[in-house]
Design an enzyme around this catalytic site. Sequence first.
Site, PDB file in Angstrom:
ATOM      1  N   SER A 109       0.850  -1.202   0.000  1.00  0.00           N
ATOM      2  CA  SER A 109       0.000   0.000   0.000  1.00  0.00           C
ATOM      3  C   SER A 109       0.876   1.240   0.000  1.00  0.00           C
ATOM      4  O   SER A 109       2.024   1.206   0.469  1.00  0.00           O
ATOM      5  CB  SER A 109      -0.871   0.013   1.257  1.00  0.00           C
ATOM      6  OG  SER A 109      -1.409   1.295   1.479  1.00  0.00           O
ATOM      7  N   TYR A 149      -0.984  -0.887  10.195  1.00  0.00           N
ATOM      8  CA  TYR A 149      -1.155  -1.109   8.751  1.00  0.00           C
ATOM      9  C   TYR A 149       0.123  -0.745   7.989  1.00  0.00           C
ATOM     10  O   TYR A 149       0.582  -1.504   7.130  1.00  0.00           O
ATOM     11  CB  TYR A 149      -2.350  -0.270   8.271  1.00  0.00           C
ATOM     12  CG  TYR A 149      -2.783  -0.528   6.855  1.00  0.00           C
ATOM     13  CD1 TYR A 149      -3.486  -1.690   6.512  1.00  0.00           C
ATOM     14  CD2 TYR A 149      -2.517   0.396   5.845  1.00  0.00           C
ATOM     15  CE1 TYR A 149      -3.900  -1.920   5.207  1.00  0.00           C
ATOM     16  CE2 TYR A 149      -2.933   0.173   4.539  1.00  0.00           C
ATOM     17  CZ  TYR A 149      -3.624  -0.981   4.228  1.00  0.00           C
ATOM     18  OH  TYR A 149      -4.036  -1.209   2.932  1.00  0.00           O
TER      19      TYR A 149
HETATM   20  N1  LIG Z   1      -8.843  -0.402  -1.531  1.00  0.00           N
HETATM   21  C1  LIG Z   1      -7.786   0.388  -1.466  1.00  0.00           C
HETATM   22  O1  LIG Z   1      -7.859   1.609  -1.717  1.00  0.00           O
HETATM   23  C2  LIG Z   1      -6.439  -0.185  -1.111  1.00  0.00           C
HETATM   24  C3  LIG Z   1      -5.309   0.642  -1.150  1.00  0.00           C
HETATM   25  C4  LIG Z   1      -4.065   0.111  -0.843  1.00  0.00           C
HETATM   26  C5  LIG Z   1      -3.952  -1.236  -0.508  1.00  0.00           C
HETATM   27  N2  LIG Z   1      -5.069  -2.013  -0.461  1.00  0.00           N
HETATM   28  C6  LIG Z   1      -4.881  -3.423  -0.105  1.00  0.00           C
HETATM   29  O2  LIG Z   1      -5.481  -4.232  -1.092  1.00  0.00           O
HETATM   30  C7  LIG Z   1      -5.971  -5.433  -0.522  1.00  0.00           C
HETATM   31  C8  LIG Z   1      -7.444  -5.611  -0.857  1.00  0.00           C
HETATM   32  O3  LIG Z   1      -8.160  -4.488  -0.374  1.00  0.00           O
HETATM   33  P1  LIG Z   1      -9.735  -4.287  -0.601  1.00  0.00           P
HETATM   34  O4  LIG Z   1      -9.987  -2.833  -0.546  1.00  0.00           O
HETATM   35  O5  LIG Z   1     -10.182  -5.070  -1.773  1.00  0.00           O
HETATM   36  O6  LIG Z   1     -10.286  -4.923   0.756  1.00  0.00           O
HETATM   37  P2  LIG Z   1     -11.653  -5.722   1.057  1.00  0.00           P
HETATM   38  O7  LIG Z   1     -11.904  -5.569   2.513  1.00  0.00           O
HETATM   39  O8  LIG Z   1     -12.725  -5.327   0.092  1.00  0.00           O
HETATM   40  O9  LIG Z   1     -11.234  -7.219   0.726  1.00  0.00           O
HETATM   41  C9  LIG Z   1     -10.351  -7.949   1.544  1.00  0.00           C
HETATM   42  C10 LIG Z   1     -10.772  -9.406   1.523  1.00  0.00           C
HETATM   43  O10 LIG Z   1      -9.890 -10.128   2.395  1.00  0.00           O
HETATM   44  C11 LIG Z   1     -10.658 -11.042   3.164  1.00  0.00           C
HETATM   45  N3  LIG Z   1      -9.956 -11.332   4.422  1.00  0.00           N
HETATM   46  C12 LIG Z   1      -9.763 -10.490   5.474  1.00  0.00           C
HETATM   47  N4  LIG Z   1      -9.112 -11.128   6.465  1.00  0.00           N
HETATM   48  C13 LIG Z   1      -8.884 -12.399   6.032  1.00  0.00           C
HETATM   49  C14 LIG Z   1      -8.266 -13.542   6.629  1.00  0.00           C
HETATM   50  N5  LIG Z   1      -7.763 -13.492   7.867  1.00  0.00           N
HETATM   51  N6  LIG Z   1      -8.198 -14.676   5.909  1.00  0.00           N
HETATM   52  C15 LIG Z   1      -8.723 -14.734   4.652  1.00  0.00           C
HETATM   53  N7  LIG Z   1      -9.333 -13.691   4.054  1.00  0.00           N
HETATM   54  C16 LIG Z   1      -9.413 -12.537   4.730  1.00  0.00           C
HETATM   55  C17 LIG Z   1     -11.983 -10.329   3.394  1.00  0.00           C
HETATM   56  O11 LIG Z   1     -13.033 -11.226   3.745  1.00  0.00           O
HETATM   57  C18 LIG Z   1     -12.210  -9.631   2.053  1.00  0.00           C
HETATM   58  O12 LIG Z   1     -12.947 -10.426   1.148  1.00  0.00           O
HETATM   59  C19 LIG Z   1      -5.685  -5.319   0.983  1.00  0.00           C
HETATM   60  O13 LIG Z   1      -4.482  -5.977   1.294  1.00  0.00           O
HETATM   61  C20 LIG Z   1      -5.554  -3.824   1.195  1.00  0.00           C
HETATM   62  O14 LIG Z   1      -4.767  -3.532   2.319  1.00  0.00           O
HETATM   63  C21 LIG Z   1      -6.299  -1.529  -0.750  1.00  0.00           C
END
Ligand SMILES: NC(=O)c1ccc[n+]([C@@H]2O[C@H](COP(=O)([O-])OP(=O)(O)OC[C@H]3O[C@@H](n4cnc5c(N)ncnc54)[C@H](O)[C@@H]3O)[C@@H](O)[C@H]2O)c1
Length: 252
Positions: free
Chosen positions: A150, A162
């Site tokens: 991230s 985080y």
């Molecule tokens: N959305 C953003 O703007 C953004 C920006 C930077 C980084 N990220 C990173 O991208 C990745 C996805 O983000 P997102 O926005 O799609 O999040 P999200 O919350 O929509 O999806 C995350 C998924 O991970 C699953 N999950 C959580 N804990 C878990 C566990 N212990 N075991 C198995 N599955 C688990 C959840 O059920 C969910 O389906 C993450 O690592 C997040 O930190 C997102």
Amino acid sequence: MDLKDKVVVITGGAGGLGYAMAENLAAAGAKLALIDVDQEKLEKACANLGATTEVQGYALDITDEEDVFSGFQFIKEDFGQVNVLINNAGILRDGLMLKAKEGQVIDRMSYDQFQSVINVNLTGTFLCGREAAAAMIETGQEGVIINISSLAKAGNMGQSNYSASKAGVAAMSVGWAKELARHNIRSAAVAPGVIETEMTAAMKPEALERLEKMVPVGRLGQAEEIASTIRFIIENDYVNGRVFEIDGGIRL
Ligand SMILES: NC(=O)c1ccc[n+]([C@@H]2O[C@H](COP(=O)([O-])OP(=O)(O)OC[C@H]3O[C@@H](n4cnc5c(N)ncnc54)[C@H](O)[C@@H]3O)[C@@H](O)[C@H]2O)c1
């Protein structure tokens, strides 16, 4: 790597960015093994993606070492091989490390608040990376492991947990690239900026506008822009040990 008929494991694949990656890679001919802790969401995702490709869901918690170990055994049995792992599952539990007023500390980030994020984002990524690499080696397959970091890896206020986890997964990708190349496995990371998701859709319009103004290109990123980066990394065999910052130019 040509994605046709390759087996791609995506953690957190049931929703958000993980689901967008699944759609993109299925369209390129990959078979999918989706891991997620949310069984209901996982079943829906598999049902939708099943129209395009062979897909199996594995409802497990990536922080549980035994679950992860047996999950990868099942994936090997079901598909016979593993070619790609996208370590995408992640959580946020934001808060200041300390809150103080007039010289008095009034709140602290708890050990649990810190550790729960490290457990999913860093330890879960390590466990899945280890078992995926083992499966790739044992089935004699070329492989790619991509960790989702991230923008916050640079260090962000209110995100001790985080930011530390996301700096950690970026560093692990670089280490794995060096360690695993001899086994024909590449590794890289993607560090997204602020991407349009359900969470940002629920924000107040004024807050969203303020956020968009912070991004030099003047808008939030799209999940598809992260998914296409993932595909590029997989398909380009000379990519190894690099962290791709896909963030419209925003800097913390
Ligand atoms: N959305 C953003 O703007 C953004 C920006 C930077 C980084 N990220 C990173 O991208 C990745 C996805 O983000 P997102 O926005 O799609 O999040 P999200 O919350 O929509 O999806 C995350 C998924 O991970 C699953 N999950 C959580 N804990 C878990 C566990 N212990 N075991 C198995 N599955 C688990 C959840 O059920 C969910 O389906 C993450 O690592 C997040 O930190 C997102």
